[in-house]
Each structure stands twice: as structure tokens, then as C-alpha cells.
Design a protein around this motif. Structure first.
Motif, PDB file in Angstrom:
ATOM      1  N   UNK A  59      52.133  11.067  -2.283  1.00 57.84           N
ATOM      2  CA  UNK A  59      53.086  12.188  -2.386  1.00 57.84           C
ATOM      3  C   UNK A  59      54.525  11.692  -2.309  1.00 57.84           C
ATOM      4  N   UNK A  60      54.752  10.758  -1.397  1.00 57.16           N
ATOM      5  CA  UNK A  60      56.098  10.195  -1.236  1.00 57.16           C
ATOM      6  C   UNK A  60      56.515   9.459  -2.512  1.00 57.16           C
ATOM      7  N   UNK A  61      55.538   8.784  -3.107  1.00 57.13           N
ATOM      8  CA  UNK A  61      55.774   8.054  -4.351  1.00 57.13           C
ATOM      9  C   UNK A  61      56.302   9.015  -5.427  1.00 57.13           C
ATOM     10  N   UNK A  62      55.601  10.140  -5.599  1.00 56.15           N
ATOM     11  CA  UNK A  62      56.006  11.121  -6.621  1.00 56.15           C
ATOM     12  C   UNK A  62      57.416  11.632  -6.350  1.00 56.15           C
ATOM     13  N   UNK A  63      57.633  11.981  -5.065  1.00 58.34           N
ATOM     14  CA  UNK A  63      58.922  12.560  -4.688  1.00 58.34           C
ATOM     15  C   UNK A  63      60.037  11.557  -4.967  1.00 58.34           C
ATOM     16  N   UNK A  64      59.760  10.321  -4.581  1.00 59.05           N
ATOM     17  CA  UNK A  64      60.769   9.284  -4.691  1.00 59.05           C
ATOM     18  C   UNK A  64      61.039   8.919  -6.161  1.00 59.05           C
ATOM     19  N   UNK A  65      59.972   8.857  -6.959  1.00 60.67           N
ATOM     20  CA  UNK A  65      60.145   8.537  -8.388  1.00 60.67           C
ATOM     21  C   UNK A  65      61.007   9.629  -9.032  1.00 60.67           C
ATOM     22  N   UNK A  66      60.662  10.877  -8.740  1.00 56.31           N
ATOM     23  CA  UNK A  66      61.419  11.989  -9.354  1.00 56.31           C
ATOM     24  C   UNK A  66      62.883  11.954  -8.917  1.00 56.31           C
ATOM     25  N   UNK A  67      63.088  11.750  -7.617  1.00 59.24           N
ATOM     26  CA  UNK A  67      64.466  11.716  -7.111  1.00 59.24           C
ATOM     27  C   UNK A  67      65.240  10.612  -7.834  1.00 59.24           C
ATOM     28  N   UNK A  68      64.656   9.435  -7.901  1.00 59.32           N
ATOM     29  CA  UNK A  68      65.304   8.276  -8.516  1.00 59.32           C
ATOM     30  C   UNK A  68      65.671   8.577  -9.971  1.00 59.32           C
ATOM     31  N   UNK A  69      64.734   9.174 -10.700  1.00 66.03           N
ATOM     32  CA  UNK A  69      64.975   9.381 -12.131  1.00 66.03           C
ATOM     33  C   UNK A  69      65.917  10.566 -12.375  1.00 66.03           C
ATOM     34  N   UNK A  70      65.771  11.632 -11.600  1.00 63.34           N
ATOM     35  CA  UNK A  70      66.697  12.764 -11.788  1.00 63.34           C
ATOM     36  C   UNK A  70      68.140  12.344 -11.491  1.00 63.34           C
ATOM     37  N   UNK A  71      68.306  11.492 -10.469  1.00 68.68           N
ATOM     38  CA  UNK A  71      69.666  11.012 -10.140  1.00 68.68           C
ATOM     39  C   UNK A  71      70.256  10.202 -11.288  1.00 68.68           C
ATOM     40  N   UNK A  72      69.407   9.718 -12.166  1.00 67.42           N
ATOM     41  CA  UNK A  72      69.872   8.904 -13.301  1.00 67.42           C
ATOM     42  C   UNK A  72      69.761   9.655 -14.621  1.00 67.42           C
ATOM     43  N   UNK A  73      69.855  10.958 -14.542  1.00 66.49           N
ATOM     44  CA  UNK A  73      69.937  11.820 -15.738  1.00 66.49           C
ATOM     45  C   UNK A  73      68.692  11.842 -16.612  1.00 66.49           C
ATOM     46  N   UNK A  74      67.534  11.681 -15.995  1.00 69.37           N
ATOM     47  CA  UNK A  74      66.293  11.799 -16.767  1.00 69.37           C
ATOM     48  C   UNK A  74      65.838  13.251 -16.834  1.00 69.37           C
TER      49      UNK A  74
END
Ligand code: AMO
Length: 440
Positions: free
Chosen positions: A148-163
Motif C-alpha cells: 500500500x505504501x508503495x502505491x501511495x509513494x509511487x503516485x505521490x512521486x509521479x504526480x509531483x512530477x506532472x504525470x
């Protein structure tokens, strides 16, 4: 046994929230009996919920006789408890609950099919046959909390980079990864397939949203059972317009670094439970990069295993390599002959602008720069023996200003297996699918 009704009882807390600050306060907890001990005048119930466990202590004379009598529970009974929080050093979390009331909401057979106390580990197939029960174990709770943390973290990382998060079809008309390992299905009167990868759609959408990702299922008809292969996998697919493999290599290592940092920061208890706190460390970036040719050279000189240029690296060779290169590393510039049609050849077209991300012996990701010129793509399809007319609708999207783009696909289940130190990839999936497993 007559069961209790839920009535107006509602959980006031999860076990994790019952901390020292709540001492002397009344709480209502709900969950399952992980362990039960009856020592005559004293009974202990370990109540577990999705976050962990708390000890319920019933001492004759302290709790009512009626309650003491009622507290005869079996493993994994579904119960709720109302009681006062007390400090008790020896109990999990340094807390015990002195109950004033107990509800038994559901029971279990006398003998459970698998061990749920954590004292022994039942055989994996048996556990998978009883997966909904098995998933309640504290070990599995730790694994899936990290996921779950993996999903949250991946999304956070990519959204912060305009994905932009995309969702692409899983029922498709033609193969994306070359035609092998496909599951055909009957789609009304036509033949269709389950998707092997979001490849074609992510490329098309990179020409719309520029930076796209998806975390979703793909299907691979893997006949052979290994500890690394599934028939239904979860991949993180990423595609970036106006970029090349070079940009993707940087983004991916930063993503891996950030996700592991987040897991270590937010899920240390889970890592600790899995005894991986000193093993799943945040790796140093940038990751070492080796060209395919350097790797086959190394394999030949170090281990005496000969791999001809253009051959895949064998499992045996990877196993040996993994003992030498234990952390994360890239293998780049694979022979074009063993890469899919959508990969861009290097200047010397013997090589390709492609890479794998490895962790030890395990391939976690593959990716590269893509061909964005339609004519070149048609030639690539034909040279791989594929019929370009089956790709007509995909090819059409290349008529309207397709930007240069690059991307990768990361196998989430493999990564989780590794982070959690699991022995078999099936343990990293709630309901795994393999050649010999279609249920539950
Ligand atoms: P590839 O086929 O290498 O690339 O898949 C990407 C990643 O998915 C994981 N993986 C698997 N995991 C478990 N069981 C399997 N059967 C299985 N097959 C693959 C691996 C692998 O690295 N379209 C490309 C990606 C791209 O170029 O963007 C693709 O699908 O971790």
C-alpha cells in the motif's frame, strides 16, 4: 452458540491507535482472535485487526462472572470488546484492555486449515487455498501494508512530477510483446486477448498527456512455474514524451530511491516484522550502469558461462551475477535482435536504446527509447515477423505528431517480493494466478 448482534456497537479505534495516551479511557475494538489462553482464573485474548493486535485480559473477580464465562473463544472468532485501556509492559504495545463487555459476532471450526497463531508456517499452497484467512496473518498484513505504501509513494512521486494517471483497456485485439504468452479470449464472435502490457496505449497517450503512468494488471500465459513468474501481474507503466532512455534511467532510479525512503519512513514496523529492516535499505543513486556486452563479458570471465551476443542471459548466469551485483543496477544497450519492435535501435543498429533494471539476479523493469516515426515502426514490425495491418489503429496514432518518447514497465509483484524478503512471488499477491492456480 448463539451469536451476538452488532447492534449499536461501533469500533472507536484500530489496535494501532490504542496507545498510552488512552490509558483509563474506554474503547471498543473489533477484530479476530489471534490467540487465546485460559490459565484457569486468568484468560488472555489477542485481538487482531488490520493493523496489529492488543491483549484483552480477563481476571476472575476483576471482570464480571458472566463475562469471564462468556470469554471462551476459538482461533479467528470475530469479536468486539468494550473495555478500559491499561498500561501493561509485557503486552504488545505496552497496553492491555480490561473488558466490561464482549460480543462474539462469528465463530470458526475447532481446527483451522492453516496456522494463524504465527507459531508455525503452513505450506504455501495450503495457505493460498485458504487465502482470505491466510491474508489476516500478521506477516501478510505487513507485506500488504508495504505494498500500500508503495502505491501511495509511487503516485505521490509521479504526480509531483506532472504525470497523469491513465487507465488503458485490458481486452485487446493484438499482441504487444510479440505474440507469445498471450491469453486468447472469445469476444462475442471475434478472438481477442488479455493485454500483456499497456505498452501501445501508454505510447499513444504520451502523445496526449506527455507524462503518463498506470498501475494495473497484465496477463502472461507462463506455462512454467517459477518463484518469479505469475500469469497475472501488476506493473507500473510509465511513458514520457520529449525524452530518451537517459531521462527514464534517471527518473526510475529516483523513483526507486523515493519509494524505499517512504517505506522505511512510514512502514518500519512492517519491515521490522519481516526482519527486512537492515536488508531493504535505500540504495545509493545513480545506480551502476553496465552495457549488455560488459555483462556477458563479466559472466564469461567470472563464471565461465558463455553467452553469444544476441542471446538472452540465462537464469543460471543471472543467479551467479546476482551474487556479485547484489543491489540495484542497470543493464543497457541490449542487442536489437532480442528487443520488441517498439524499441529504438542505437546508432549502431546492432544495439538498442533499451535497458533492464536488476536487483541482484532479478529483473525488475525493462524499458527504453521508442520508435516514434511511423515508417520506421512499420519496418520494425515487419522485420520482427509481425503483420503491421494488425497494428493499424495503433499506427494511425503516429500520423498526428507523435513526439519522441521513452518509458518503462516495472513488475510490482517482483519488487514487493524482494523488499519483503519473500521466498515466492505468489506471496506478494493477494490472489495469485499461475498455470496451476485459478482459485480462490
Ligand atoms: P516486460 O515484459 O519486461 O516489459 O515486463 C515488465 C516487468 O514486468 C515483470 N514481469 C513479470 N513478473 C512476474 N511474472 C511474469 N510472468 C512477468 N513478466 C514480466 C518484470 C518485468 O521487468 N512493455 C514492456 C515495458 C516497457 O518497455 O515499458 C514490458 O512489458 O519485472
Amino acid at each position: 452458540m448463539e451469536l451476538d448482534n452488532l447492534g449499536d456497537w461501533r469500533k472507536t479505534h484500530f489496535t494501532k491507535d490504542v496507545t498510552i495516551e488512552l490509558v483509563s479511557k474506554e474503547v471498543i475494538l473489533g477484530g479476530w482472535v489471534r490467540n487465546y489462553r485460559n490459565l484457569g482464573g486468568l484468560k488472555f485474548i489477542s485481538l487482531q485487526d488490520k493493523y496489529g493486535e492488543r491483549q484483552i485480559t480477563l481476571k476472575k473477580g476483576v471482570v464480571s462472572d458472566e463475562l469471564f464465562e462468556k470469554a471462551k473463544v476459538g482461533y479467528q472468532y470475530c469479536i468486539m470488546v468494550k473495555g478500559i485501556v491499561k498500561k501493561f509492559k509485557e503486552a504488545p504495545g505496552g497496553i492491555e484492555i480490561i473488558p466490561s463487555a464482549l460480543k462474539i459476532l462469528n465463530t470458526t471450526p475447532d481446527k483451522l486449515p492453516i496456522d494463524m497463531t504465527g507459531e508455525t508456517v503452513s505450506e504455501l499452497d495450503l495457505r493460498l487455498n485458504n487465502r482470505a484467512l491466510d491474508l489476516r496473518s500478521l506477516k501478510n498484513q505487513a507485506v500488504f501494508r508495504i505494498r500500500g505504501e508503495m502505491f501511495k509513494s509511487i503516485r505521490k512521486f509521479l504526480f509531483e512530477r506532472n504525470f497523469t494517471e491513465m487507465t488503458t483497456p485490458k481486452i485487446i485485439a493484438s499482441a504487444t510483446e510479440g505474440g507469445t504468452e498471450l491469453f486468447p479470449i472469445i469476444y462475442f464472435e471475434k478472438e481477442a486477448f488479455l493485454t500483456q502490457s499497456a505498452q501501445l496505449y501508454k505510447e499513444q497517450l504520451s502523445g496526449v498527456y506527455e507524462r503518463v503512468f498506470e498501475i494495473s494488471d497484465c496477463f502472461r500465459a507462463e506455462k512454467h512455474r517459477t518463484k518469479r513468474h505469475l500469469c497475472e501481474i501488476l506493473t507500473l507503466d510509465v511513458e514520457i514524451a520529449f525524452s530518451t532512455m537517459e531521462d527514464v534511467l534517471k527518473l526510475l532510479e529516483e523513483l526507486v530511491y523515493n519509494v524505499l525512503e517512504d517505506i522505511r519512513e512510514n512502514q518500519m514496523t512492517a519491515l521490522d516484522y519481516l526482519e527486512m529492516e537492515n536488508i531493504s535499505m535505500t540504495p545509493e543513486i545513480p545506480f551502476p550502469r553496465y552495457k549488455y556486452e560488459e555483462i556477458i563479458e563479466l559472466i564469461s570471465t567470472k563464471f565461465g558461462i558463455n553467452i553469444e551476443f544476441g542471446e538472452d542471459i540465462s537464469t543460471e548466469a543471472y543467479r551467479k551475477l546476482g551474487k556479485e551485483l547484489t543491489s540495484y543496477y542497470y543493464i543497457t544497450h541490449w542487442p536489437m535482435s532480442i528487443k520488441p519492435f517498439y524499441i529504438m535501435p542505437s546508432k549502431d543498429s546492432k544495439y538498442s536504446e533499451s535497458f533492464d533494471l536488476q536487483k541482484g539476479m532479478l529483473e525488475l523493469t525493462s524499458g527504453g527509447t521508442r520508435v516514434h516515426n511511423k515508417e520506421q515502426l512499420i519496418n520494425a514490425l515487419e522485420s520482427k515477423g509481425l503483420n503491421s495491418s494488425s497494428f493499424r489503429s495503433h499506427l494511425n496514432s503516429f500520423d498526428y505528431g507523435m513526439p519522441p518518447h521513452a518509458g518503462f514497465g516495472l513488475g510490482i509483484d517482483r519488487w514487493l517480493t524482494m523488499i519483503c524478503g519473500l521466498n515466492d512471488i505468489r506471496e506478494a499477491v493477494m490472489y495469485p494466478r499461475t498455470a496451476d492456480r485459478l482459485t480462490p
